[in-house]
Design an enzyme around this catalytic site. Structure first.
Site, PDB file in Angstrom:
ATOM      1  N   LYS A  52      54.963   7.195  56.016  1.00  0.00           N
ATOM      2  CA  LYS A  52      54.417   6.137  56.881  1.00  0.00           C
ATOM      3  C   LYS A  52      53.986   4.942  56.036  1.00  0.00           C
ATOM      4  O   LYS A  52      54.310   3.793  56.343  1.00  0.00           O
ATOM      5  CB  LYS A  52      53.228   6.684  57.686  1.00  0.00           C
ATOM      6  N   GLN A  96      45.751  11.580  60.522  1.00  0.00           N
ATOM      7  CA  GLN A  96      46.813  12.581  60.430  1.00  0.00           C
ATOM      8  C   GLN A  96      46.268  13.958  60.819  1.00  0.00           C
ATOM      9  O   GLN A  96      45.287  14.424  60.249  1.00  0.00           O
ATOM     10  CB  GLN A  96      47.383  12.602  58.998  1.00  0.00           C
ATOM     11  N   ASP A 119      48.562   5.633  67.754  1.00  0.00           N
ATOM     12  CA  ASP A 119      49.271   6.835  68.188  1.00  0.00           C
ATOM     13  C   ASP A 119      49.283   6.977  69.715  1.00  0.00           C
ATOM     14  O   ASP A 119      49.992   7.822  70.253  1.00  0.00           O
ATOM     15  CB  ASP A 119      48.575   8.082  67.614  1.00  0.00           C
TER      16      ASP A 119
END
Ligand code: NAD
Length: 306
Positions: A52, A96, A119
């Site tokens: 990422k 994460q 997200d």
């Protein structure tokens, strides 16, 4: 011959389209910024986060990684998130998962300001998804929609069956398809006669986490099959059983000690579907691209350019 829905080319198209949007933001003195928080030393998380951060930097975006020890407390994590919520140059905050077990993951998720929830997992943004209102969408199902759209696969009026009801894939997937006028059925581990339900699908989406669970009995000939699953095979017998006679896969297994397979039987999927996403090389490639797209979109909204 079934059409292979190639994730690589869709991934490249999305990243290419972002470049001028990022350049326009940079010209306004506003580099889009993403912070990824990782706690502990889960090797898979480390690879995901590295990829990422790398993609962000390749696109000329600001990217930070905050690495916290596995002993981190909920309060410490919340303090980091509050600081990031207040920083103007950060558009997206991603935590994460999975977090260490002592951390209250839900409290962490709720602490991210919805406008920076890249997200799309915050309940506010889940509500926006249900209401079909603008907000960051969960990246993996949003990537599936890009694959379908860019391959001109008709969704309107089709019967879509989504197998899996997780908050990050199955449920948002179902709503995204519904908003494109599919008739949607959601299946899960307690669905009776799963093969019969799947067999009614024009578009079958598998997001289960069970290697090659959906075989020919689940696929209506001519259906479009989207395989979200990413499963690691570590036993040679499983590779032989699932990839019947595929010497290339066996050689890959013998070299690396593992191969990846989706939730759909790869040979049956290629034989019975009209189009399908391969594993690897399909949906998996899109998640990071959609994360970049969400970050850019948030930055544009925050400067009033979108
Ligand atoms: P999850 O474990 O949270 O959810 C799995 C779902 O599958 C559950 O809703 C469960 O009810 C259903 N299920 C389990 N066993 C079943 C069975 N026998 N029959 C029918 N349904 C069953 O998993 P998730 O996070 O939604 O991920 C699903 C898969 O997608 C995994 O393989 C994961 O690795 C993969 N994934 C890929 C990406 C990506 O491509 N970047 C992102 C997220 C998840």
């Amino acid at each position: 011959m079934a059409q292979v829905l190639d994730g690589k080319s869709v991934n490249q198209q999305i990243l290419e389209e972002l470049k001028p949007r990022i350049a326009a933001l940079v010209a306004r003195g506003r580099v889009p910024g993403l912070t990824v928080i990782r706690a502990g030393d889960d090797p898979a998380s480390e690879i995901y986060v590295r990829n990422k951060v790398k993609t962000c930097r390749e696109l000329g975006m600001l990217s930070e990684e905050i690495l916290l020890p596995g002993t981190v407390t909920t309060a410490e994590l919340l303090a980091h998130i509050q600081a990031l919520n207040a920083r103007d140059e950060i558009d997206g905050i991603l935590v994460q998962m999975p977090l260490p077990t002592q951390v209250d993951s839900r409290a962490v998720l709720l602490a991210i300001h919805p406008s920076k929830d890249v997200d799309g997992f915050h309940p506010f943004n889940v509500g926006q998804l249900v209401a079909n209102a603008p907000a960051p969408r969960s990246c993996t199902p949003a990537g599936v929609m890009e694959i379908l759209r860019r391959n001109s696969i008709e969704i309107k009026g089709k019967h879509a069956v989504v197998v899996g009801r997780s908050d990050i894939v199955g449920k948002p997937m179902a709503f995204l398809l519904l908003h494109q006028h599919a008739t949607v059925t959601i299946c899960h581990s307690r669905t009776p006669d799963l093969p019969a339900v799947c067999h009614t699908a024009d578009i079958l989406v598998a997001a289960i986490g069970k290697p090659a669970l959906l075989t020919r009995d689940f696929i209506r000939p001519g259906a479009v099959v989207i395989d979200v699953g990413i499963n690691r095979l570590i036993n040679r017998a499983d590779v032989e059983r699932i990839f019947r006679g595929d010497a290339g896969r066996l050689a890959a297994f013998d070299k690396r000690g593992q191969v990846i397979v989706g939730d759909v039987d790869p040979i049956d999927m290629a034989e019975f579907s009209s189009a399908y996403t391969p594993v690897p090389g399909g949906v998996g490639l899109l998640t990071i691209a959609m994360l970049m797209k969400n970050t850019v979109q948030i930055a544009e909204r925050r400067v009033g350019a979108a």
